[in-house]
Write an enzyme that holds these catalytic residues in place. Structure first.
Site, PDB file in Angstrom:
ATOM      1  N   LEU A 355       0.810  -1.209   0.000  1.00 34.09           N
ATOM      2  CA  LEU A 355       0.000   0.000   0.000  1.00 34.09           C
ATOM      3  C   LEU A 355       0.848   1.267   0.000  1.00 34.09           C
ATOM      4  O   LEU A 355       0.423   2.305  -0.510  1.00 34.09           O
ATOM      5  CB  LEU A 355      -0.921   0.001   1.225  1.00 34.09           C
ATOM      6  CG  LEU A 355      -1.980   1.096   1.312  1.00 34.09           C
ATOM      7  CD1 LEU A 355      -2.956   0.980   0.141  1.00 34.09           C
ATOM      8  CD2 LEU A 355      -2.735   1.008   2.630  1.00 34.09           C
ATOM      9  N   ARG A 359      -0.339   4.765  -1.972  1.00 36.04           N
ATOM     10  CA  ARG A 359      -0.717   5.940  -1.196  1.00 36.04           C
ATOM     11  C   ARG A 359       0.380   6.995  -1.196  1.00 36.04           C
ATOM     12  O   ARG A 359       0.109   8.186  -1.302  1.00 36.04           O
ATOM     13  CB  ARG A 359      -1.010   5.530   0.250  1.00 36.04           C
ATOM     14  CG  ARG A 359      -2.260   4.714   0.415  1.00 36.04           C
ATOM     15  CD  ARG A 359      -2.379   4.163   1.825  1.00 36.04           C
ATOM     16  NE  ARG A 359      -2.410   5.229   2.816  1.00 36.04           N
ATOM     17  CZ  ARG A 359      -3.506   5.905   3.161  1.00 36.04           C
ATOM     18  NH1 ARG A 359      -4.649   5.616   2.577  1.00 36.04           N
ATOM     19  NH2 ARG A 359      -3.474   6.845   4.080  1.00 36.04           N
ATOM     20  N   VAL A 481      -9.846   8.490  -2.418  1.00 41.63           N
ATOM     21  CA  VAL A 481      -9.484   7.092  -2.636  1.00 41.63           C
ATOM     22  C   VAL A 481      -8.383   6.636  -1.679  1.00 41.63           C
ATOM     23  O   VAL A 481      -7.649   7.440  -1.122  1.00 41.63           O
ATOM     24  CB  VAL A 481      -9.054   6.843  -4.099  1.00 41.63           C
ATOM     25  CG1 VAL A 481     -10.182   7.182  -5.045  1.00 41.63           C
ATOM     26  CG2 VAL A 481      -7.808   7.653  -4.444  1.00 41.63           C
ATOM     27  N   GLU A 482      -8.304   5.299  -1.531  1.00 41.67           N
ATOM     28  CA  GLU A 482      -7.315   4.658  -0.658  1.00 41.67           C
ATOM     29  C   GLU A 482      -7.298   5.286   0.737  1.00 41.67           C
ATOM     30  O   GLU A 482      -6.243   5.592   1.301  1.00 41.67           O
ATOM     31  CB  GLU A 482      -5.923   4.696  -1.301  1.00 41.67           C
ATOM     32  CG  GLU A 482      -5.869   3.857  -2.578  1.00 41.67           C
ATOM     33  CD  GLU A 482      -4.452   3.565  -3.027  1.00 41.67           C
ATOM     34  OE1 GLU A 482      -3.552   3.478  -2.172  1.00 41.67           O
ATOM     35  OE2 GLU A 482      -4.240   3.414  -4.232  1.00 41.67           O
ATOM     36  N   GLY A 483      -8.483   5.468   1.302  1.00 45.05           N
ATOM     37  CA  GLY A 483      -8.621   6.085   2.612  1.00 45.05           C
ATOM     38  C   GLY A 483      -8.875   7.563   2.468  1.00 45.05           C
ATOM     39  O   GLY A 483      -7.964   8.317   2.148  1.00 45.05           O
TER      40      GLY A 483
END
Length: 800
Positions: A355, A359, A481-483
């Site tokens: 990840l 990120r 996105v992605e949190g």
């Protein structure tokens, strides 16, 4: 603290008794009385030590009781990835020199050639307005991305990929973002969180041999299916994505039966293979000890029986492919589990470790591209565009917005350089990657907002001439996105950072999670780490006070032009960052007064995330200056950026001290204010950049300069003869600036222009007239283009 005090008391009593006995002749008392006295002292010592252990045990059990249960997933997340410079900040003693010596981003000759040639060619094939209008790329662009391995940049060469560094991938994505944000998103996914990188690390030999060459040459476009309707930013929940280990009813083959409903999946509508996140259960124990229950990744090709991919979401005005992945009771053989059966339940380890790149690298790359576009394009536009017969770059409001965009751009580029080098150093820093994602995407949004404010009408009219509008509409997508950034800022960064990066917290947490049968061992570790945390806090308190006073004095006595000396610039700002790091570390130690309640104090965690982000990015900005020093004007831009970052950190910490929560909040607040701001307002010396500095930075960004050249290094420039608004603005800038100088000289000298000067002014005027135009369309929709079409409002006029 009670146990520590008791131990010191015990030690003092024992030393006192010993010295008293030694000072008397041994024959003063009968031997029986001596023996009785020694026995009594031994009993007393045992009693006191027993009391100490009892207190330690009670405190240990109390801590276990107030600590919220840590799930298996949270345990995996806390154990994955690496720690490095983020831990240094939490310790209160980061080193700029260590950062400079350890991390040096660079490109190979092959990577630079790819940027210059293949990436430029792809940009030439992309018309941003057409892409957004058609909601897709042309087949020519798709084929070129496949043929030139844009989807296989991170796949090793042995499997047919390019084997590029993280720095190279970041620069490719940033350059694509300067021409077409949808291309940036499309290329980012396969090179960050796509199954390719997971396969390289965890795939079986058979899976690598089959998938990696096909992913490298673009035969299979990948996507990763994780988020479901009820997951939101909590992807760990995997609600509605369940699979059960079972045997095939006909063949008896071991596999899983899965039902899933995924959404927001980038590239799903065109993907040939999906990495599917599933929550695996094994109620019948069929795994037999090979593999485990929990998050598992399956690899399914398009066309797999029961798999549905194709329907699209349309995120705002974006064109990149995004859609759903669904299936009910889908049979998946164990050979399709990523890594095989033994990797069942290992999904979070895979996901979390990979990840960091998605990120911390891919998403910030879009903001880097936006920063380069705004400085290059809008900086030039502000000189080309005139109002009241004056370039708008001379207006104070424009200068303020331009300087902010420039310094935020520098911060984002610098943060990306360090992050890329960290990943290329085989590290996976989960906390820094979260800081980069949240902080840089937010700064990217601010940068584009400044550009939109400056470009005004030319930025809101869609068409080929608008190089900002689509970026403006795309950046909110990156923020979600992605949190989502709200969750990342107010929970993840500090929640994970405090437990992962604090020098003593991880071992303390492990001690509290030991089973009751190991309580004695747990108490021993807990007490040891607890004392270390207290000692760490005391050290940070006094370090914070002394550095705070010193930093305040150096700020008060510093000349406004001291930044022009590069060595003094570095020394001064490193000193301020060390002070702020000590302030932050002390505050992090005080968070332990909240116990398990910290998890729910999101306002506090958000402020501390702001402080941590500003400190990290401050070090990254100084790291960038040290590498690039020699660029004329870089001192002024770096100074502007550092002053803003230091103020951000200071204000975040001050707000935390004013609002420290919990039963011990007033005590913690007082300690924090005494440590961070010992002289009150005097020890909050950081303020926004002066107007003089702001004007200087704006001038550098809106006139030909080496600073502008630095920002333009990574943008797409159209070939000669092509009509391309940003390229045309950049090329027109020196002509318009020179023409303005001539016009000023003519007015001052009260003379007529020469023939050459007349031609220059005429050329500049013609360029200005052309470049301030916006696109106009005969029709805005396909329906309007139909013969005989009359707009409904005009129909009503005719009828009346």
């Amino acid at each position: 603290m009670l146990s520590s005090t008791t131990r010191r008391t015990t030690s003092t009593l024992l030393r006192g008794s010993s010295s008293t006995l030694a000072s008397k002749p041994s024959d003063i008392l009968p031997s029986s009385l001596n023996a009785s006295s020694n026995h009594h002292q031994l009993d007393q010592r045992r009693t006191l030590l027993g009391l100490v252990h009892a207190i330690d045990k009670r405190v240990y059990r109390w801590a276990r009781g107030v600590l919220p249960p840590i799930s298996k997933t949270e345990n995996i997340a806390l154990g994955c990835g690496t720690i490095g410079f983020d831990r240094d900040i939490f310790s209160g003693n980061p080193s700029l020199q260590h950062l400079i010596d350890t991390y040096q981003p660079s490109l190979t000759t092959e990577e630079q050639s790819y940027l210059t040639n293949q990436v430029t060619t792809l940009c030439t094939l992309l018309n941003d307005h057409d892409v957004v209008t058609n909601k897709d790329f042309s087949k020519e662009a798709w084929d070129y991305m496949r043929d030139e391995k844009f989807f296989g940049m991170k796949i090793p060469k042995e499997w047919g990929g390019l084997g590029f560094s993280t720095e190279a991938v970041s620069q490719v994505l940033a350059k694509l973002a300067t021409q077409c944000f949808d291309a940036n998103a499309t290329v980012a996914v396969p090179n960050s969180l796509g199954p390719g990188e997971l396969l390289v690390r965890y795939g079986t030999d058979e899976q690598k041999e089959y998938f990696l060459p096909r992913l490298a040459n673009g035969t299979l476009i990948p996507c990763f299916g994780l988020t479901g309707p009820h997951s939101g930013s909590d992807a760990t929940s995997l609600i509605g994505s369940d699979c059960v280990v079972s045997k095939h009813p006909v063949t008896g083959e071991l596999g899983v039966v899965a039902s899933f409903k995924k959404r927001y999946i980038t590239l799903a509508p065109v993907a040939g293979v999906v990495g599917l996140g599933l929550n695996l259960s094994d109620p019948e124990g069929l795994l037999g000890g090979s593999g485990d229950e929990g998050f598992t990744v399956a690899l399914l090709e398009r066309g797999h029986e029961g798999l549905r991919m194709g329907p699209r979401h349309i995120p705002l005005n974006a064109a990149f492919m995004n859609g759903t992945v669904e299936g009910e009771d889908v049979w998946i053989p164990m050979s399709s589990i990523l890594g095989g059966q033994e990797r069942c339940g290992f999904g979070w380890n895979m996901f979390v470790e990979c990840l960091a790149e998605g990120r911390g690298v891919s998403l910030p790359a879009g903001s880097i591209g936006a920063a380069r576009s705004v400085v290059a394009g809008v900086g030039a536009y502000s000189r080309v565009r005139k109002q009241f017969r004056v370039p708008i770059a001379e207006f104070g409001g424009i200068q303020e917005a331009m300087a902010k965009a420039g310094s935020d751009g520098l911060i984002t580029i610098a943060g990306g350089d360090v992050m890329n080098a960290i990943v290329d150093n085989h590290e996976a820093p989960m906390v820094i990657s979260s800081v980069m994602k949240q902080n840089c995407t937010e700064r990217g949004r601010r940068i584009v907002e400044c550009g939109m404010d400056i470009a005004a009408g030319s930025a809101i009219c869609r068409g080929d001439k608008n190089y900002l509008g689509n970026a403006y509409m795309s950046l909110p997508i990156a923020i979600t996105v992605e949190g989502a950034n709200i969750m990342t800022r107010s929970f993840q960064i500090i929640g994970q950072g405090l437990t992962r990066c604090h020098p003593h917290m991880s071992d303390l947490l492990k001690a509290l999670q030991l089973p009751p049968s190991e309580e004695k061992h747990g108490v021993k570790i807990f007490v040891k780490q607890f004392h270390k945390i207290v000692g760490h806090g005391i050290t940070n308190f006094f370090g914070s006070v002394s550095r705070g006073v010193g930093a305040t004095f150096s700020s008060a006595t510093r000349s406004k032009t001291a930044y022009k000396n590069g060595d003094e610039l570095l020394a001064y700002h490193e000193k301020q960052l060390l002070r702020l790091a000590a302030n932050f570390a002390l505050t992090a130690d005080l968070c332990f007064t909240l116990g398990g309640r910290l998890k729910f104090e999101e306002l506090l965690m958000g402020r501390l995330a702001d402080a941590l982000g500003a400190i990290y990015l401050g070090y990254a900005t100084l790291h960038h200056y040290d590498r690039r020093r020699g660029i004329e004007g870089l001192e002024a831009l770096t100074e502007h950026a550092m002053l803003r970052l230091e103020r951000e950190a200071q204000e975040a910490l001050y707000a935390a001290s004013e609002n420290f929560p919990g039963p011990l909040g007033p005590v913690a607040s007082t300690v924090m204010k005494m440590g961070c701001f010992p002289l009150g307002g005097l020890t909050r010396p950081y303020s926004d950049p002066s107007d003089t500095l702001t004007k200087e930075v704006s001038r550098l960004l809106t006139t030909p300069s080496e600073i502008r050249d630095m920002f333009q290094e990574g943008i797409y420039s159209a070939p000669d003869g092509a009509v391309h608004q940003m390229t045309d603005l950049i090329n027109a800038l020196p002509i318009c600036v020179e023409a303005d100088k001539v016009a000023t000289s003519l007015r001052r000298e009260k003379r007529e222009p020469t023939a050459e000067e007349t031609n220059l002014i005429a050329k500049a005027d013609a360029l200005r007239d052309a470049l301030i135009q916006v696109d106009v369309f005969e029709h805005a929709t396909a329906e309007e283009a139909q013969p005989g079409y009359v707009r409904p409002a005009l129909q009503g006029t005719e009828e009346r």
